[in-house]
Design an enzyme around this catalytic site. Structure first.
Site: not given
Length: 508
Positions: A336, A339-340
């Protein structure tokens, strides 16, 4: 710090406070401390029930939330904007006397924890999976004085991320030691930190339609079944499916733009309002036919019976199946970008996969990272031309086609990858801090092998009416042999399966 629109929204929420809240502020003279102080002062100005005091916390800059009743420590080490603004508002209201909206079973499990537990969650503000973890631990701290929780915002605590080798969020720690990571629900977190209890399923029985899976196709099937006056239930580990991992959605008819978790929450409310039983936190592992009914068999051996079944089990990320992939998951291997991605700011990363998801990931990363290398197995990218054109506008992106990724390198964390040039057969190495794998998805149908007719790709074979090779069993969503995998198409197939199940039940 807060714009006028956000202030107006927050002020409306703060009218709900039942008791006073004290914000303990721990800052110094750096720029992030000044920003945090401005944020907290804006919040204080919106309600006479909120006061600020100085406090010496383990993190700086940071602040704590303290209600008038006895509860565990709740700390935000960072400025909770972006997706974490909701986490902040909910925690503020809960320490101000608003009861958390969770089940009685979950409350009892939280209150049963007798020993001191100190949890920390490292997040990025663009991560849409992080708030659920932060909110769950905050609720635990509100309900149990033995539990403390600190949200650590990764971008302003990069030293902590480096020290703890955090390369994916949410990353959960207990007493400074890594505990778990990735998307978690309240149920899965309680299984992690509290004593496990067997669900009481005695009231869940005798359904007309039982649906396995809880994505858009499952929800739509439930809606259509319930509107026909049938007794319907959904069985799933978590409601929402892969849509919960989708950030921006702009292709659902009638909805200009939304986010996956927000959309599925609305869908869940609609399903519940129709009286559908949603049985979460369980996993189906088998099924059997008994007389004129079916039983779904759960992981713990429990059974739920129904006159018909709909399998809408969805998909999960497809893996490369190469050396190092599992070893470096959350240690450089990610999926992701929202997210990351922020954790790889200023670093060299690669994206494996040249389809739409891969090129969208590369575009997202290009504005954050130092360089992005896209590796595609085929001689040319498969993504839509509009995405390829957008990708070409970035100077820090390199595309390598006819590249077979063969190995991920590193010791404790990922440091690079190896690939074979399929034209020259030459082995090559790239030094990297992160690899985002975007090579498609695989159906969650392993448990059905040998029982339901599947394609060679593992998809459930269905007829035009959604029926499978077993009378009374239907299937829908991304797990079936549909040409395209889209939310709206999955939802439509769910409607088809439910209407066909209704017709089957009438004939029976």
């Amino acid at each position: 710090m807060l714009d006028s629109k956000l202030k107006d929204q927050l002020k409306a929420y703060l009218r709900m406070l039942k008791s006073n809240v004290t914000i303990g502020l721990s800052i110094n003279e750096d720029e992030n401390s000044k920003k945090l102080k401005s944020f907290v002062e804006d919040v204080e100005s919106l309600s006479d029930k909120i006061k600020i005091k100085e406090e010496n916390l383990n993190f700086t800059p940071a602040f704590s939330l303290n209600g008038e009743f006895e509860h565990g420590k709740i700390v935000f080490a960072g400025i909770p904007l972006g997706h974490e603004f909701e986490s902040f508002v909910l925690a503020l209201l809960q320490v101000g006397g608003i009861e958390p909206k969770i089940s009685n079973e979950e409350k009892e499990r939280i209150k049963s924890i007798k020993e001191k537990r100190n949890f920390e969650t490292i997040v990025s503000l663009s991560c849409h999976n992080c708030p659920e973890v932060v909110q769950a631990f905050n609720i635990m701290a509100v309900l149990n004085k033995n539990i403390s929780h600190t949200m650590i915002e990764g971008s302003i605590n990069q030293d902590i991320c480096e020290q703890r080798d955090v390369m994916a969020v949410p990353a959960i720690f207990e007493n400074g030691e890594f505990l778990d990571g990735g998307k978690k629900t309240m149920a899965s977190l309680l299984d992690l930190v509290a004593e496990k209890v067997q669900k009481d399923l005695s009231n869940f029985k005798d359904y007309d339609i039982l649906i396995v899976g809880a994505g858009p196709s499952s929800a739509t099937a439930a809606i259509y079944g319930a509107r026909k006056g049938l007794k319907v239930a959904i069985v799933a580990d978590e409601f929402g499916g892969q849509v919960n991992e989708t950030l921006d959605i702009e292709n659902i008819t009638g909805i200009l733009k939304t986010e996956g978790p927000k959309y599925m929450l609305s869908v869940k409310n609609q399903v519940e309002n129709l009286g559908v039983d949603i049985i979460e936190g369980v996993k189906a592992v088998d099924f059997e036919k008994k007389d004129d009914e079916f039983n779904i068999i759960l992981e713990d051996g429990a059974k739920i019976n129904s006159k018909s079944l709909i399998f809408a089990t969805g998909t999960r990320w497809r893996l490369l199946g190469i050396d190092g992939e599992e070893k470096f998951k959350n240690k450089g291997v990610a999926f992701c970008t929202h997210c990351d991605g922020p954790l790889f700011k200023g670093k060299d990363v690669a994206v494996v996969g040249g389809g739409n998801s891969g090129i969208e990931a590369a575009i997202d990363l290009a504005s954050i990272t130092k360089t992005v290398t896209v590796l595609e197995f085929l001689p040319e990218l498969k993504a839509d031309k509009i995405l390829q054109t957008k990708l070409e506008s970035f100077q820090n992106v390199k595309v390598i086609t006819s590249a077979q990724t063969t190995k991920l390198l590193g010791d404790k964390k990922l440091t690079g990858l190896e690939y074979i040039d399929r034209n020259t057969k030459e082995e090559k190495t790239i030094d990297l801090a992160g690899v985002f794998i975007q090579i498609g998805q695989i159906p969650n149908t392993e448990w059905l092998e040998g029982k339901i007719k599947l394609t060679d790709r593992g998809e459930i074979e269905v007829e035009k009416d959604g029926s499978t090779n077993i009378e009374g069993i239907f299937a829908a969503g991304d797990a079936i042999n549909s040409v395209y995998k889209q939310i709206i198409i999955a939802a439509g197939s769910g409607a088809t399966a439910a209407l066909s199940a209704f017709n089957y039940l009438i004939r029976k």
